[in-house]
Design a protein around this motif. Sequence first.
Motif, short mmCIF file in Angstrom:
data_model
loop_
_atom_site.label_atom_id
_atom_site.label_comp_id
_atom_site.label_asym_id
_atom_site.label_seq_id
_atom_site.Cartn_x
_atom_site.Cartn_y
_atom_site.Cartn_z
N PHE A 164 0.83 -1.20 0.00
CA PHE A 164 0.00 0.00 0.00
C PHE A 164 0.87 1.25 0.00
N THR A 167 -2.24 5.38 -2.31
CA THR A 167 -3.56 4.79 -2.53
C THR A 167 -4.55 5.77 -3.15
N GLN A 168 -4.31 7.08 -2.97
CA GLN A 168 -5.22 8.07 -3.56
C GLN A 168 -5.14 8.06 -5.08
N ASP A 172 -7.15 1.55 -3.19
CA ASP A 172 -6.93 1.19 -1.79
C ASP A 172 -7.02 -0.31 -1.53
N THR A 173 -6.87 -1.11 -2.58
CA THR A 173 -6.76 -2.56 -2.43
C THR A 173 -5.52 -3.05 -3.16
N ASN A 313 7.02 3.37 3.91
CA ASN A 313 5.68 2.79 3.94
C ASN A 313 5.68 1.49 4.73
#
Length: 433
Positions: A164, A167-168, A172-173, A313
Amino acid sequence: MSDLDQVLARLGQLHPKVIDLSLDRVKRLLDRLGRPQDRLPPVVHVAGTNGKGSTIAFLRAMLEAAGHRVHVYTSPHLVRFNERVRLAGNLVDDAGLVTLLERCEAANQGDPITIFEIITCAAFLGYSEVPADVLLLETGLGGRLDATNVVDQPAVAVVTRISFDHTQFLGDTLDAIAGEKAGIFKAGRPAVVGPQAADVPLSVFRDRAAVLAAPLAMAGAEWSALPTDIGFRFEGYGRTLDLPMPGLLGAHQIGNAGTAIAALQHLPLTVQDANIVKGLATVEWPGRLQRLTRGPLARLLPNTQLWLDGGHNNSAGEVLGLQARAWTALKGNRDGGALDLVVGMITSKVPADFLRPIAPYVRRLAAISIPGEEATRPASDIAEAARAVGIAEVTEAAGVAEAIASLAARGAAPRTLICGSLYLAGSILADNG
């Protein structure tokens, strides 16, 4: 201000100013430049969330050990902007980069374009005009709509570890993110996928490759790179190689090195086993589990190892957690902890996700705001997240030197790690690299 700084400052005012994933603007400008992307040497196109830079560093080291001339495109830079563009083995000089950027600026005729897009076009222009044997091309963000994704016939597309991030833009998967990364696969062209976490949907890669009739080689299936007592073993493509540990620290680098070796199999270039061994030994990739042994920060900790990593991250946190666990097992650790942390992050990253895997091995953490970075997270945000994931002794400091001095005054751990951001890593290397 240098000529390059002036050009970059001017290009920094281009619109759109924010990330705007699209290929239309890049294709328009490249058409005006005469389609330099069609005049490139064989291209290794690399996407992924983590490990892109390390994999490219391994590829470059192995190819140059074999005597090949290598173009490289990476981002972001750490200290000098020129780090992004390497022409036939050499960083582009200021004058050459200014010329390329101004040619692209003139051809663009004031039309909307992002700064990353115009830099990418300038790089393609340079690569098309300087002879080389191969281009190692790193995506900036994502893959499917990344500005680099205009090469129709790469020698091989490579996807490193995904997780991840952004994600924007990417979804978001993990299914969505994998789909965006697999967007660099091209019809009939080989693709290599590196080792992935257990929750990554590998079917996304297989399905995309099947639709495109792209020959796919996935880690754990068509090839493998696994640790041995003396290093690691690469198996695949009808060969077995017993190799020494990679020159980059961390167990995860075995997977990145294996991914690079797998990618090599698809290039129309000769690379002997001895070149692979030499490349593993000589590889360099600053800011990734790099030990700092000189500079003012190292002098603040004369009896402690000082390390630097730009990871930011959750996947990078897992990697650092594994390394911290390995350090914990070594002799000489005190107070049950392997290391102290100095952490600075930017607002688009989630401190708790990054710190959670490292937290069990941390004795003390000093949170800072990144100097000179507009998008820095306040130190208080990082400190709050550190306490939430179980780090008991947390302080805030005005800067890195103050943070390290504070840790040293209370008796530093055997190792101190500065981490959380590539922007922070770059500022550290500028003064201590």
